[in-house]
Design a protein around this motif. Sequence first.
Motif, mmCIF file in Angstrom:
data_model
loop_
_atom_site.group_PDB
_atom_site.id
_atom_site.type_symbol
_atom_site.label_atom_id
_atom_site.label_comp_id
_atom_site.label_asym_id
_atom_site.label_seq_id
_atom_site.Cartn_x
_atom_site.Cartn_y
_atom_site.Cartn_z
ATOM 1 N N LEU A 112 0.827 -1.203 0.000
ATOM 2 C CA LEU A 112 0.000 0.000 0.000
ATOM 3 C C LEU A 112 0.864 1.256 0.000
ATOM 4 N N ALA A 113 2.010 1.205 0.681
ATOM 5 C CA ALA A 113 2.943 2.337 0.640
ATOM 6 C C ALA A 113 3.493 2.522 -0.771
ATOM 7 N N ASN A 114 3.821 1.407 -1.430
ATOM 8 C CA ASN A 114 4.291 1.478 -2.821
ATOM 9 C C ASN A 114 3.232 2.109 -3.720
ATOM 10 N N ASN A 115 1.976 1.665 -3.545
ATOM 11 C CA ASN A 115 0.882 2.200 -4.359
ATOM 12 C C ASN A 115 0.716 3.702 -4.141
ATOM 13 N N THR A 116 0.821 4.111 -2.881
ATOM 14 C CA THR A 116 0.678 5.529 -2.552
ATOM 15 C C THR A 116 1.811 6.347 -3.172
ATOM 16 N N ARG A 117 3.028 5.802 -3.100
ATOM 17 C CA ARG A 117 4.170 6.504 -3.697
ATOM 18 C C ARG A 117 4.014 6.604 -5.212
ATOM 19 N N ALA A 118 3.481 5.548 -5.833
ATOM 20 C CA ALA A 118 3.262 5.570 -7.283
ATOM 21 C C ALA A 118 2.261 6.655 -7.670
ATOM 22 N N LEU A 119 1.202 6.809 -6.866
ATOM 23 C CA LEU A 119 0.222 7.862 -7.121
ATOM 24 C C LEU A 119 0.878 9.241 -7.047
ATOM 25 N N LEU A 120 1.641 9.477 -6.003
ATOM 26 C CA LEU A 120 2.278 10.782 -5.829
ATOM 27 C C LEU A 120 3.299 11.047 -6.930
ATOM 28 N N ASP A 121 4.013 10.012 -7.348
ATOM 29 C CA ASP A 121 4.947 10.181 -8.475
ATOM 30 C C ASP A 121 4.188 10.603 -9.728
ATOM 31 N N ALA A 122 3.039 9.960 -9.969
ATOM 32 C CA ALA A 122 2.243 10.290 -11.154
ATOM 33 C C ALA A 122 1.732 11.725 -11.090
ATOM 34 N N LEU A 123 1.515 12.239 -9.879
ATOM 35 C CA LEU A 123 1.041 13.608 -9.700
ATOM 36 C C LEU A 123 2.191 14.612 -9.641
ATOM 37 N N GLY A 124 3.424 14.113 -9.703
ATOM 38 C CA GLY A 124 4.580 15.001 -9.663
ATOM 39 C C GLY A 124 4.855 15.595 -8.296
ATOM 40 N N ILE A 125 4.501 14.855 -7.254
ATOM 41 C CA ILE A 125 4.669 15.336 -5.875
ATOM 42 C C ILE A 125 5.823 14.586 -5.229
ATOM 43 N N ASP A 126 6.848 15.317 -4.814
ATOM 44 C CA ASP A 126 8.022 14.693 -4.210
ATOM 45 C C ASP A 126 7.875 14.513 -2.711
ATOM 46 N N GLN A 127 7.425 15.562 -2.020
ATOM 47 C CA GLN A 127 7.360 15.550 -0.564
ATOM 48 C C GLN A 127 5.974 15.956 -0.084
ATOM 49 N N THR A 128 5.590 15.423 1.066
ATOM 50 C CA THR A 128 4.322 15.799 1.681
ATOM 51 C C THR A 128 4.471 15.794 3.193
ATOM 52 N N ILE A 129 3.570 16.478 3.871
ATOM 53 C CA ILE A 129 3.289 16.119 5.248
ATOM 54 C C ILE A 129 2.300 14.962 5.166
ATOM 55 N N VAL A 130 2.322 14.076 6.134
ATOM 56 C CA VAL A 130 1.434 12.921 6.156
ATOM 57 C C VAL A 130 0.589 12.982 7.419
ATOM 58 N N VAL A 131 -0.728 12.983 7.251
ATOM 59 C CA VAL A 131 -1.662 12.933 8.378
ATOM 60 C C VAL A 131 -2.410 11.616 8.256
ATOM 61 N N ALA A 132 -2.270 10.757 9.258
ATOM 62 C CA ALA A 132 -2.758 9.386 9.140
ATOM 63 C C ALA A 132 -3.540 8.996 10.386
ATOM 64 N N HIS A 133 -4.666 8.325 10.174
ATOM 65 C CA HIS A 133 -5.563 7.974 11.277
ATOM 66 C C HIS A 133 -5.814 6.476 11.313
ATOM 67 N N SER A 134 -5.901 5.910 12.526
ATOM 68 C CA SER A 134 -6.298 4.526 12.738
ATOM 69 C C SER A 134 -5.384 3.581 11.949
ATOM 70 N N MET A 135 -5.926 2.695 11.100
ATOM 71 C CA MET A 135 -5.070 1.843 10.274
ATOM 72 C C MET A 135 -4.146 2.674 9.398
ATOM 73 N N GLY A 136 -4.601 3.847 8.989
ATOM 74 C CA GLY A 136 -3.738 4.737 8.224
ATOM 75 C C GLY A 136 -2.467 5.080 8.972
ATOM 76 N N GLY A 137 -2.511 5.024 10.313
ATOM 77 C CA GLY A 137 -1.311 5.255 11.106
ATOM 78 C C GLY A 137 -0.272 4.178 10.890
ATOM 79 N N MET A 138 -0.719 2.923 10.742
ATOM 80 C CA MET A 138 0.214 1.839 10.439
ATOM 81 C C MET A 138 0.798 2.032 9.047
ATOM 82 N N LEU A 139 -0.063 2.398 8.090
ATOM 83 C CA LEU A 139 0.406 2.656 6.731
ATOM 84 C C LEU A 139 1.324 3.879 6.698
ATOM 85 N N GLY A 140 0.946 4.943 7.399
ATOM 86 C CA GLY A 140 1.774 6.137 7.429
ATOM 87 C C GLY A 140 3.148 5.873 8.022
ATOM 88 N N THR A 141 3.187 5.042 9.054
ATOM 89 C CA THR A 141 4.469 4.664 9.645
ATOM 90 C C THR A 141 5.316 3.893 8.646
#
Length: 324
Positions: A112-141
């Motif tokens: 899921l982290a790979n998929n998220t990085r692929a999306l951001l690459d496609a959008l031309g986004i290098d860096q972000t702040i990450v706000v993650a909740h619940s299971m998203g906290g495990m993914l964000g970590t």
Amino acid sequence: MYSTLRLLIITIVLVLVSHGAAAASYPYPLQDFRFESQHQTLTMRYLDVEPQSGTQDRGTALLLHGKNFCADYWVDTIELLRGQGYRVVVPEQIGFCSSDLPHRYQYSFHQLANNTRALLDALGIDQTIVVAHSMGGMLGTRYALKYPAAVQRLVLVNPIGLEDWIKLGVPHTPVDEAYAAERKKDFESIKQYQLRSYYDGQWSPAYERWARRLASLYEGERGEAVAWSQALTYDMLQTQPVVHEFADLAVPTLLIIGQRDRTAPGRNKAPEAVARSLGDYPQLGRKAAKAIPNAELVEFDGLGHLPQIEDFDRYAEALTDYLR
């Protein structure tokens, strides 16, 4: 005029969601990201919201949803951040909500982290702040561990995974057993689970919207696929702990912890003595803050699993102060 229009939209959304029309609740248009993964073409749907006109550009915020939530529950956080000059990207992960629900997929937080990085690459986004909740906290970590240079700051809002449930004595639930339980879910069972775990027995009408939103996913022609995906991702939660790697996080991290949260997947199957010890978020938050280098902890007395829903003003103040 803007506030009046937004109030009208939210009112319509509440009515539609209460009748199971979940797809109508998105605050902005969903977009499609098609990509190849595990020998299949998949579509991840996401929100991509531009910063409010006239604000100073502050980069991009990535919001990661929990297991029992979709992109739309971030609506107030989206408005807060775009009002502060952030572009806001909110993916719905593969296996969840309106994104594809593949019958055969090896779910992992790495994937899921790979998929998220692929999306951001496609959008031309290098860096972000990450706000993650619940299971998203495990993914964000996991995302921050894999891509530390891509994360400016990590904000974990009542993340699950602050303890290793199986190591502590929770029996593993086979996927077929988890699927059978998922097929039985409805609004009442979801409400009772959230009442016990998320809100420590204190229910508010404001919470009903999101319980009904989850229940609506199990209805209709996608219900069986939702249940199967939820079973597969439940196995991911159980078997892929991130708590043992907190010391390796190399990004500034804020923990926002509602003190009434008692979420602990599998507690109902654990021996009584084990079950009583699980989901102690006051203790878990403090342990996590000590384990994560460069971490700050904000504790909210009187709030549970969803501070951003239960008391948005307190949550927004803490988030804004940290990002400032």
